[in-house]
Design a protein around this motif. Structure first.
Motif, PDB file in Angstrom:
ATOM      1  N   MET A 162      37.073  23.828  13.689  1.00  0.00           N
ATOM      2  CA  MET A 162      37.574  24.851  14.596  1.00  0.00           C
ATOM      3  C   MET A 162      36.825  24.746  15.925  1.00  0.00           C
ATOM      4  SD  MET A 162      37.269  28.808  14.003  1.00  0.00           S
ATOM      5  CE  MET A 162      38.333  30.008  14.303  1.00  0.00           C
ATOM      6  N   ALA A 163      37.529  24.799  17.016  1.00  0.00           N
ATOM      7  CA  ALA A 163      36.933  24.667  18.352  1.00  0.00           C
ATOM      8  C   ALA A 163      36.172  25.934  18.726  1.00  0.00           C
ATOM      9  CB  ALA A 163      38.023  24.401  19.380  1.00  0.00           C
ATOM     10  N   ASP A 164      35.136  25.742  19.528  1.00  0.00           N
ATOM     11  CA  ASP A 164      34.382  26.887  20.031  1.00  0.00           C
ATOM     12  C   ASP A 164      35.267  27.711  20.944  1.00  0.00           C
ATOM     13  OD1 ASP A 164      32.118  26.015  18.719  1.00  0.00           O
ATOM     14  OD2 ASP A 164      31.376  24.906  20.453  1.00  0.00           O
ATOM     15  N   ARG A 165      35.026  29.013  20.934  1.00  0.00           N
ATOM     16  CA  ARG A 165      35.795  29.898  21.803  1.00  0.00           C
ATOM     17  C   ARG A 165      34.983  30.187  23.059  1.00  0.00           C
ATOM     18  NH1 ARG A 165      39.127  35.247  20.589  1.00  0.00           N
ATOM     19  NH2 ARG A 165      39.114  36.052  22.690  1.00  0.00           N
ATOM     20  N   HIS A 166      35.583  29.950  24.207  1.00  0.00           N
ATOM     21  CA  HIS A 166      34.967  30.220  25.499  1.00  0.00           C
ATOM     22  C   HIS A 166      35.787  31.293  26.190  1.00  0.00           C
ATOM     23  CE1 HIS A 166      32.880  26.519  24.695  1.00  0.00           C
ATOM     24  NE2 HIS A 166      34.029  25.863  24.694  1.00  0.00           N
ATOM     25  N   GLU A 167      35.097  32.225  26.798  1.00  0.00           N
ATOM     26  CA  GLU A 167      35.815  33.321  27.444  1.00  0.00           C
ATOM     27  C   GLU A 167      35.252  33.574  28.844  1.00  0.00           C
ATOM     28  OE1 GLU A 167      36.357  37.939  26.304  1.00  0.00           O
ATOM     29  OE2 GLU A 167      36.728  36.499  24.698  1.00  0.00           O
ATOM     30  N   LEU A 168      36.149  33.667  29.818  1.00  0.00           N
ATOM     31  CA  LEU A 168      35.772  34.014  31.186  1.00  0.00           C
ATOM     32  C   LEU A 168      36.344  35.387  31.501  1.00  0.00           C
ATOM     33  CD1 LEU A 168      36.590  30.751  33.169  1.00  0.00           C
ATOM     34  CD2 LEU A 168      34.370  31.516  32.379  1.00  0.00           C
ATOM     35  N   GLU A 169      35.500  36.251  32.016  1.00  0.00           N
ATOM     36  CA  GLU A 169      35.962  37.563  32.480  1.00  0.00           C
ATOM     37  C   GLU A 169      35.749  37.596  33.981  1.00  0.00           C
ATOM     38  OE1 GLU A 169      34.413  42.104  32.359  1.00  0.00           O
ATOM     39  OE2 GLU A 169      34.380  41.025  30.463  1.00  0.00           O
ATOM     40  N   ILE A 170      36.841  37.718  34.743  1.00  0.00           N
ATOM     41  CA  ILE A 170      36.768  37.733  36.202  1.00  0.00           C
ATOM     42  C   ILE A 170      37.174  39.122  36.674  1.00  0.00           C
ATOM     43  CG2 ILE A 170      37.634  36.716  38.331  1.00  0.00           C
ATOM     44  CD1 ILE A 170      38.207  34.166  36.659  1.00  0.00           C
ATOM     45  N   VAL A 171      36.271  39.752  37.432  1.00  0.00           N
ATOM     46  CA  VAL A 171      36.512  41.107  37.919  1.00  0.00           C
ATOM     47  C   VAL A 171      36.434  41.094  39.444  1.00  0.00           C
ATOM     48  CG1 VAL A 171      35.669  43.480  37.926  1.00  0.00           C
ATOM     49  CG2 VAL A 171      35.530  42.126  35.836  1.00  0.00           C
ATOM     50  N   ILE A 172      37.427  41.689  40.082  1.00  0.00           N
ATOM     51  CA  ILE A 172      37.430  41.857  41.539  1.00  0.00           C
ATOM     52  C   ILE A 172      37.383  43.360  41.799  1.00  0.00           C
ATOM     53  CG2 ILE A 172      38.652  41.408  43.697  1.00  0.00           C
ATOM     54  CD1 ILE A 172      40.114  39.122  42.148  1.00  0.00           C
ATOM     55  N   ASP A 173      36.294  43.813  42.449  1.00  0.00           N
ATOM     56  CA  ASP A 173      36.172  45.253  42.688  1.00  0.00           C
ATOM     57  C   ASP A 173      36.939  45.669  43.945  1.00  0.00           C
ATOM     58  OD1 ASP A 173      34.572  44.797  44.944  1.00  0.00           O
ATOM     59  OD2 ASP A 173      32.705  45.340  43.946  1.00  0.00           O
ATOM     60  N   LYS A 174      36.924  46.955  44.233  1.00  0.00           N
ATOM     61  CA  LYS A 174      37.723  47.490  45.352  1.00  0.00           C
ATOM     62  C   LYS A 174      37.295  46.950  46.705  1.00  0.00           C
ATOM     63  CE  LYS A 174      34.835  51.533  45.685  1.00  0.00           C
ATOM     64  NZ  LYS A 174      34.625  52.609  46.537  1.00  0.00           N
ATOM     65  N   ASP A 175      36.048  46.445  46.819  1.00  0.00           N
ATOM     66  CA  ASP A 175      35.557  45.871  48.068  1.00  0.00           C
ATOM     67  C   ASP A 175      35.799  44.365  48.158  1.00  0.00           C
ATOM     68  OD1 ASP A 175      34.562  48.371  48.948  1.00  0.00           O
ATOM     69  OD2 ASP A 175      32.741  48.088  47.753  1.00  0.00           O
ATOM     70  N   GLY A 176      36.418  43.803  47.124  1.00  0.00           N
ATOM     71  CA  GLY A 176      36.705  42.377  47.122  1.00  0.00           C
ATOM     72  C   GLY A 176      35.599  41.525  46.536  1.00  0.00           C
ATOM     73  N   GLU A 177      34.538  42.144  46.031  1.00  0.00           N
ATOM     74  CA  GLU A 177      33.449  41.397  45.387  1.00  0.00           C
ATOM     75  C   GLU A 177      33.952  40.886  44.044  1.00  0.00           C
ATOM     76  OE1 GLU A 177      30.133  40.779  46.365  1.00  0.00           O
ATOM     77  OE2 GLU A 177      30.790  41.488  48.331  1.00  0.00           O
ATOM     78  N   VAL A 178      33.664  39.622  43.756  1.00  0.00           N
ATOM     79  CA  VAL A 178      34.133  39.000  42.525  1.00  0.00           C
ATOM     80  C   VAL A 178      32.940  38.726  41.615  1.00  0.00           C
ATOM     81  CG1 VAL A 178      35.321  37.001  41.539  1.00  0.00           C
ATOM     82  CG2 VAL A 178      36.021  37.896  43.770  1.00  0.00           C
ATOM     83  N   SER A 179      33.096  39.043  40.344  1.00  0.00           N
ATOM     84  CA  SER A 179      32.077  38.668  39.365  1.00  0.00           C
ATOM     85  C   SER A 179      32.750  37.914  38.232  1.00  0.00           C
ATOM     86  CB  SER A 179      31.338  39.896  38.825  1.00  0.00           C
ATOM     87  OG  SER A 179      32.213  40.732  38.109  1.00  0.00           O
ATOM     88  N   ILE A 180      32.052  36.914  37.736  1.00  0.00           N
ATOM     89  CA  ILE A 180      32.572  36.090  36.646  1.00  0.00           C
ATOM     90  C   ILE A 180      31.553  36.133  35.519  1.00  0.00           C
ATOM     91  CG2 ILE A 180      33.337  33.794  35.941  1.00  0.00           C
ATOM     92  CD1 ILE A 180      33.733  33.168  38.940  1.00  0.00           C
ATOM     93  N   LYS A 181      32.004  36.499  34.344  1.00  0.00           N
ATOM     94  CA  LYS A 181      31.144  36.536  33.168  1.00  0.00           C
ATOM     95  C   LYS A 181      31.670  35.510  32.173  1.00  0.00           C
ATOM     96  CE  LYS A 181      29.414  39.647  29.602  1.00  0.00           C
ATOM     97  NZ  LYS A 181      29.437  41.006  29.068  1.00  0.00           N
ATOM     98  N   VAL A 182      30.759  34.663  31.663  1.00  0.00           N
ATOM     99  CA  VAL A 182      31.127  33.618  30.717  1.00  0.00           C
ATOM    100  C   VAL A 182      30.524  33.970  29.361  1.00  0.00           C
ATOM    101  CG1 VAL A 182      30.974  31.155  30.199  1.00  0.00           C
ATOM    102  CG2 VAL A 182      31.104  31.913  32.574  1.00  0.00           C
TER     103      VAL A 182
END
Length: 71
Positions: free
Chosen positions: A1-21
């Motif tokens: 079974m392959a490893d599961r990778h997950e990216l969470e990309i959030v753009i806030d109201k000011d346009g700041e982007v955060s990426i969580k892996v």
């Protein structure tokens, strides 16, 4: 079974982007987000989780145990 990778990309109201892996050990997380980061602009901050350091320790152990030319 392959490893599961997950990216969470959030753009806030000011346009700041955060990426969580999640599900990726070591510095591979940086490689996974590299193209996205380049398209978005300058990385202002990078927060490393405990997962980041897991693979780095394994590589250190492998290198320390490496036999060099019959030594």
């Amino acid at each position: 079974m392959a490893d599961r990778h997950e990216l969470e990309i959030v753009i806030d109201k000011d346009g700041e982007v955060s990426i969580k892996v999640e599900g990726v050990n070591g510095s591979r997380c940086v490689q996974l987000t590299k193209d996205i980061e380049e398209e978005l602009g300058i990385v202002v901050e990078r927060e490393k989780t405990s997962e980041y350091y897991k693979d780095d320790l394994s590589r250190t152990n492998q290198i320390d145990g490496f036999s060099r030319g019959g030594e």
